[in-house]
Design an enzyme around this catalytic site. Structure first.
Site, PDB file in Angstrom:
ATOM      1  N   HIS A  16     -30.352  33.220 -10.659  1.00  0.00           N
ATOM      2  CA  HIS A  16     -30.082  34.364  -9.776  1.00  0.00           C
ATOM      3  C   HIS A  16     -28.725  34.255  -9.079  1.00  0.00           C
ATOM      4  O   HIS A  16     -28.075  35.271  -8.838  1.00  0.00           O
ATOM      5  CB  HIS A  16     -31.205  34.508  -8.738  1.00  0.00           C
ATOM      6  CG  HIS A  16     -31.315  33.336  -7.823  1.00  0.00           C
ATOM      7  ND1 HIS A  16     -31.987  32.181  -8.178  1.00  0.00           N
ATOM      8  CD2 HIS A  16     -30.804  33.114  -6.588  1.00  0.00           C
ATOM      9  CE1 HIS A  16     -31.910  31.321  -7.193  1.00  0.00           C
ATOM     10  NE2 HIS A  16     -31.200  31.855  -6.225  1.00  0.00           N
ATOM     11  N   GLY A  78     -25.684  28.451  -8.987  1.00  0.00           N
ATOM     12  CA  GLY A  78     -24.980  28.309  -7.719  1.00  0.00           C
ATOM     13  C   GLY A  78     -23.960  27.193  -7.797  1.00  0.00           C
ATOM     14  O   GLY A  78     -22.793  27.366  -7.456  1.00  0.00           O
ATOM     15  N   GLY A  80     -24.056  25.046 -10.800  1.00  0.00           N
ATOM     16  CA  GLY A  80     -23.919  24.752 -12.222  1.00  0.00           C
ATOM     17  C   GLY A  80     -24.568  23.451 -12.626  1.00  0.00           C
ATOM     18  O   GLY A  80     -24.733  23.173 -13.818  1.00  0.00           O
ATOM     19  N   GLU A  83     -28.217  23.853 -14.240  1.00  0.00           N
ATOM     20  CA  GLU A  83     -28.067  24.562 -15.495  1.00  0.00           C
ATOM     21  C   GLU A  83     -27.474  23.645 -16.567  1.00  0.00           C
ATOM     22  O   GLU A  83     -27.891  23.680 -17.723  1.00  0.00           O
ATOM     23  CB  GLU A  83     -27.196  25.805 -15.273  1.00  0.00           C
ATOM     24  CG  GLU A  83     -27.830  26.832 -14.352  1.00  0.00           C
ATOM     25  CD  GLU A  83     -27.826  26.455 -12.865  1.00  0.00           C
ATOM     26  OE1 GLU A  83     -28.641  27.013 -12.119  1.00  0.00           O
ATOM     27  OE2 GLU A  83     -27.012  25.600 -12.445  1.00  0.00           O
ATOM     28  N   HIS A 110     -11.616  16.650 -25.531  1.00  0.00           N
ATOM     29  CA  HIS A 110     -12.037  15.259 -25.698  1.00  0.00           C
ATOM     30  C   HIS A 110     -13.501  15.098 -26.054  1.00  0.00           C
ATOM     31  O   HIS A 110     -13.864  14.140 -26.737  1.00  0.00           O
ATOM     32  CB  HIS A 110     -11.768  14.465 -24.423  1.00  0.00           C
ATOM     33  CG  HIS A 110     -10.315  14.208 -24.177  1.00  0.00           C
ATOM     34  ND1 HIS A 110      -9.890  13.382 -23.172  1.00  0.00           N
ATOM     35  CD2 HIS A 110      -9.202  14.662 -24.792  1.00  0.00           C
ATOM     36  CE1 HIS A 110      -8.572  13.328 -23.179  1.00  0.00           C
ATOM     37  NE2 HIS A 110      -8.128  14.114 -24.154  1.00  0.00           N
ATOM     38  N   ASN A 111     -14.358  15.983 -25.551  1.00  0.00           N
ATOM     39  CA  ASN A 111     -15.802  15.803 -25.706  1.00  0.00           C
ATOM     40  C   ASN A 111     -16.449  16.783 -26.667  1.00  0.00           C
ATOM     41  O   ASN A 111     -17.643  16.701 -26.901  1.00  0.00           O
ATOM     42  CB  ASN A 111     -16.490  15.899 -24.338  1.00  0.00           C
ATOM     43  CG  ASN A 111     -15.889  14.953 -23.330  1.00  0.00           C
ATOM     44  OD1 ASN A 111     -15.262  15.387 -22.374  1.00  0.00           O
ATOM     45  ND2 ASN A 111     -16.034  13.665 -23.551  1.00  0.00           N
ATOM     46  N   ARG A 145     -10.813   8.527 -31.757  1.00  0.00           N
ATOM     47  CA  ARG A 145     -11.558   7.874 -30.667  1.00  0.00           C
ATOM     48  C   ARG A 145     -12.602   8.809 -30.073  1.00  0.00           C
ATOM     49  O   ARG A 145     -13.698   8.385 -29.711  1.00  0.00           O
ATOM     50  CB  ARG A 145     -10.609   7.352 -29.595  1.00  0.00           C
ATOM     51  CG  ARG A 145      -9.886   8.433 -28.829  1.00  0.00           C
ATOM     52  CD  ARG A 145      -8.808   7.858 -27.916  1.00  0.00           C
ATOM     53  NE  ARG A 145      -7.993   8.958 -27.439  1.00  0.00           N
ATOM     54  CZ  ARG A 145      -7.724   9.186 -26.175  1.00  0.00           C
ATOM     55  NH1 ARG A 145      -8.166   8.366 -25.238  1.00  0.00           N
ATOM     56  NH2 ARG A 145      -6.985  10.213 -25.820  1.00  0.00           N
TER      57      ARG A 145
END
Length: 164
Positions: A16, A78, A80, A83, A110-111, A145
């Site tokens: 919400h 609100g 994050g 979530e 990177h991820n 890497r």
């Protein structure tokens, strides 16, 4: 509209606290050419339970990716945090909380994060939109890497084995 390398399909969900930002992003990203799929909620409810919305968006990202569709996700709340946690429970999801442009771009570079979490109460609509656009536009570096590290995370997720 179909997704393309420059415009992935975008799965979005919120609680919400992020509904206003979510509505803005759905409209804004659609106008830019993204294929946006809104996983809810459809109506404001201060007592909503965001995990189902975020998990469904994350499941859709993974399903699309497994089907060869370029897809990314956005989860809003609100802060994050919750979530992001919910989305990260889905096997194959790497959800990152972005709070500035650097964290938004590094999550992808990177991820190879496939879901971004943003706190709707932490940023103006303009700031949050900038974070989302930066995340969606940034490619994964494919640097050895980073590929290796992501592989270790995926191995643990699949087998429960920690690879040194």
């Amino acid at each position: 509209m179909t997704s393309s390398p420059s415009f992935p399909r975008v799965h979005i969900a919120t609680d919400h606290a992020g509904m206003e930002l979510s509505a803005h992003l759905v409209s804004h990203l659609t106008a830019k050419g993204y294929d946006v799929v809104d996983h809810g909620p459809k109506a404001y409810d201060a007592q909503d339970d965001y995990p189902s919305f975020c998990i469904n968006a994350a499941l859709a990202v993974v399903a699309d990716q497994q089907a060869g569709v370029h897809a990314l996700g956005i989860v809003l709340g609100g802060s994050g945090n919750g979530e992001q946690i919910a989305a990260n429970k889905v096997k194959g999801v790497r959800a990152a909380l972005a709070w500035n442009l650097s964290t938004a771009t590094l999550a992808r570079e990177h991820n190879d994060a496939n879901v971004v979490a943003v706190g709707g109460r932490q940023h103006s609509v303009e700031e949050a939109t900038g974070l989302i656009e930066a995340f969606l536009a940034e490619p994964f570096s494919n640097d050895e890497r980073h590929v290796r590290r992501i592989g270790k995370i995926a191995a643990y997720e699949t087998t429960g084995e920690v690879i040194e």
